[in-house]
Scaffold this active site. Structure first.
Site, mmCIF file in Angstrom:
data_model
loop_
_atom_site.group_PDB
_atom_site.id
_atom_site.type_symbol
_atom_site.label_atom_id
_atom_site.label_comp_id
_atom_site.label_asym_id
_atom_site.label_seq_id
_atom_site.Cartn_x
_atom_site.Cartn_y
_atom_site.Cartn_z
ATOM 1 N N GLY A 17 0.792 -1.224 0.000
ATOM 2 C CA GLY A 17 0.000 0.000 0.000
ATOM 3 C C GLY A 17 0.823 1.273 0.000
ATOM 4 N N ASN A 88 3.450 5.039 9.147
ATOM 5 C CA ASN A 88 2.422 4.689 8.167
ATOM 6 C C ASN A 88 1.648 3.416 8.520
ATOM 7 O OD1 ASN A 88 1.271 4.332 5.259
ATOM 8 N ND2 ASN A 88 2.525 2.500 5.604
ATOM 9 N N TYR A 152 -11.418 3.367 14.592
ATOM 10 C CA TYR A 152 -10.502 3.959 13.600
ATOM 11 C C TYR A 152 -10.565 5.483 13.682
ATOM 12 C CZ TYR A 152 -8.164 4.223 8.977
ATOM 13 O OH TYR A 152 -7.308 4.468 7.930
ATOM 14 N N THR A 189 -5.391 0.477 -2.114
ATOM 15 C CA THR A 189 -4.335 -0.302 -1.455
ATOM 16 C C THR A 189 -4.980 -1.614 -1.024
ATOM 17 O OG1 THR A 189 -4.854 0.419 0.786
ATOM 18 C CG2 THR A 189 -3.369 1.855 -0.494
HETATM 19 N N1 NAD Z 1 -5.949 2.971 1.922
HETATM 20 C C1 NAD Z 1 -6.678 4.007 2.309
HETATM 21 O O1 NAD Z 1 -7.686 4.335 1.680
HETATM 22 C C2 NAD Z 1 -6.251 4.839 3.479
HETATM 23 C C3 NAD Z 1 -6.868 6.085 3.635
HETATM 24 C C4 NAD Z 1 -6.476 6.900 4.703
HETATM 25 C C5 NAD Z 1 -5.495 6.464 5.571
HETATM 26 N N2 NAD Z 1 -4.916 5.233 5.405
HETATM 27 C C6 NAD Z 1 -3.853 4.862 6.337
HETATM 28 O O2 NAD Z 1 -2.659 4.717 5.613
HETATM 29 C C7 NAD Z 1 -1.809 3.774 6.244
HETATM 30 C C8 NAD Z 1 -1.410 2.705 5.249
HETATM 31 O O3 NAD Z 1 -2.600 2.087 4.793
HETATM 32 P P1 NAD Z 1 -2.652 1.136 3.517
HETATM 33 O O4 NAD Z 1 -3.946 1.405 2.874
HETATM 34 O O5 NAD Z 1 -1.388 1.208 2.759
HETATM 35 O O6 NAD Z 1 -2.790 -0.277 4.281
HETATM 36 P P2 NAD Z 1 -2.319 -1.753 3.811
HETATM 37 O O7 NAD Z 1 -3.096 -2.692 4.662
HETATM 38 O O8 NAD Z 1 -2.434 -1.838 2.350
HETATM 39 O O9 NAD Z 1 -0.786 -1.752 4.261
HETATM 40 C C9 NAD Z 1 -0.477 -1.548 5.634
HETATM 41 C C10 NAD Z 1 0.829 -2.240 5.963
HETATM 42 O O10 NAD Z 1 1.044 -2.085 7.388
HETATM 43 C C11 NAD Z 1 1.472 -3.332 7.908
HETATM 44 N N3 NAD Z 1 1.123 -3.436 9.335
HETATM 45 C C12 NAD Z 1 -0.092 -3.649 9.867
HETATM 46 N N4 NAD Z 1 0.005 -3.719 11.198
HETATM 47 C C13 NAD Z 1 1.310 -3.545 11.514
HETATM 48 C C14 NAD Z 1 2.041 -3.526 12.723
HETATM 49 N N5 NAD Z 1 1.432 -3.721 13.910
HETATM 50 N N6 NAD Z 1 3.370 -3.314 12.688
HETATM 51 C C15 NAD Z 1 3.993 -3.132 11.487
HETATM 52 N N7 NAD Z 1 3.368 -3.167 10.304
HETATM 53 C C16 NAD Z 1 2.032 -3.377 10.327
HETATM 54 C C17 NAD Z 1 0.753 -4.372 7.056
HETATM 55 O O11 NAD Z 1 1.390 -5.646 7.122
HETATM 56 C C18 NAD Z 1 0.813 -3.744 5.678
HETATM 57 O O12 NAD Z 1 1.963 -4.133 4.979
HETATM 58 C C19 NAD Z 1 -2.609 3.244 7.431
HETATM 59 O O13 NAD Z 1 -2.237 3.947 8.594
HETATM 60 C C20 NAD Z 1 -4.039 3.555 7.043
HETATM 61 O O14 NAD Z 1 -4.873 3.656 8.175
HETATM 62 C C21 NAD Z 1 -5.277 4.417 4.363
#
Ligand code: NAD
Length: 246
Positions: A17, A88, A152, A189
């Site tokens: 992601g 992140n 969240y 993602t």
């Molecule tokens: N995708 C969206 O639409 C979106 C929107 C706003 C915010 N976010 C935020 O962006 C960030 C990344 O999200 P994403 O969409 O890339 O998610 P994703 O699930 O695609 O990737 C997240 C990564 O974090 C890792 N992870 C999870 N828990 C963990 C832990 N305890 N320690 C270490 N690594 C850990 C996972 O293994 C994964 O590789 C997050 O904080 C999410 O809340 C995402």
């Protein structure tokens, strides 16, 4: 191609992601990058793309305080310093104010809020002399309420406010560390693409009528990580296709 030339960055949740996209963007702009994650297999795929001369992987659970000092120690051993920390890593769960279970609430907050808090704490400890930039990935859910994202919402709102508190602490202490939060709308993602049945509804929430490409979040994060954002600290940066303008 060299907006981060000579810089060293740690990106948590770098295996997929946003984290993977941020890591690739940073390497393309001349940085050395340490990705951390729980997902060893996928992290190694990203590491292959980044090239072992530019990047390393450290297995880490961001919610576990005992691992944080080691992440900085190993990063500094390998690349001599750390200039940038991108908090992140995060998880998503659906719950609401009436039916939320306390253990689920704690589980989400452990990663999405404690993980960022610990990153800030150890980031300040390790960067307060030479300075740096800490970027905390929050969400539009840190700015507006969403009825089925109760825990969240709490975590991402918390990230927004601890960003400000920590940024002001650093300016008070004359530590040359800037700390900002990023607030993306929904993006393609694995976190969101896991729910294809929600895609049309989610797209409709954004005035641009689409979800973000992770590169669009990486681009903003690049600005905040670089010296180009030298007058920004304690601020929230929204990248949401117009979602919160409504
Ligand atoms: N995708 C969206 O639409 C979106 C929107 C706003 C915010 N976010 C935020 O962006 C960030 C990344 O999200 P994403 O969409 O890339 O998610 P994703 O699930 O695609 O990737 C997240 C990564 O974090 C890792 N992870 C999870 N828990 C963990 C832990 N305890 N320690 C270490 N690594 C850990 C996972 O293994 C994964 O590789 C997050 O904080 C999410 O809340 C995402």
């Amino acid at each position: 191609m060299n907006r981060l030339s000579g810089k060293v960055a740690i990106v948590t949740g770098g295996a997929k992601g946003f984290g993977a996209s941020i890591a690739k963007t940073f390497v393309n702009e001349g940085a050395k990058v340490v990705i951390t994650d729980l997902d060893v297999q996928q992290a190694n795929v990203v590491l292959d793309e980044l090239g072992s001369e530019n990047a390393m992987f450290i297995e880490q659970d961001v919610a576990d305080e005992s691992g944080w000092e080691n992440v900085f120690k190993k990063s500094i051993e390998r690349f001599n310093k750390v200039d940038i920390l991108i908090n992140n890593a995060g998880v998503l769960q659906f719950d609401d104010a009436e039916h939320v279970e306390l253990d689920q609430w704690h589980k989400l907050l452990a990663v999405d809020l404690d993980g960022v808090m610990l990153g800030i704490k150890y980031g300040i400890k390790n960067m307060k002399v030479n300075g740096g930039s800490i970027v905390n990935i929050s969400s539009i859910a840190g700015l507006i309420g969403i009825p089925n994202l109760f825990s969240y919402n709490a975590s991402k709102g918390g990230v927004r406010m601890i960003t400000k508190s920590a940024a002001l602490y650093c300016t008070d202490q004359n530590y040359p560390i800037r700390i900002n939060s990023v607030h993306p709308g929904y993006a393609h993602t694995p976190m969101v693409d896991a729910y294809p049945e929600m895609r049309t509804d989610l797209e409709a929430l954004h005035p641009m009528k689409r979800l973000a490409d992770p590169q669009e979040i990486a681009n903003l994060t690049l600005y905040l990580a670089s010296d180009e954002s030298s007058f920004s600290t304690g601020s929230e940066f929204v990248v949401d296709g117009g979602y919160t303008a409504q």
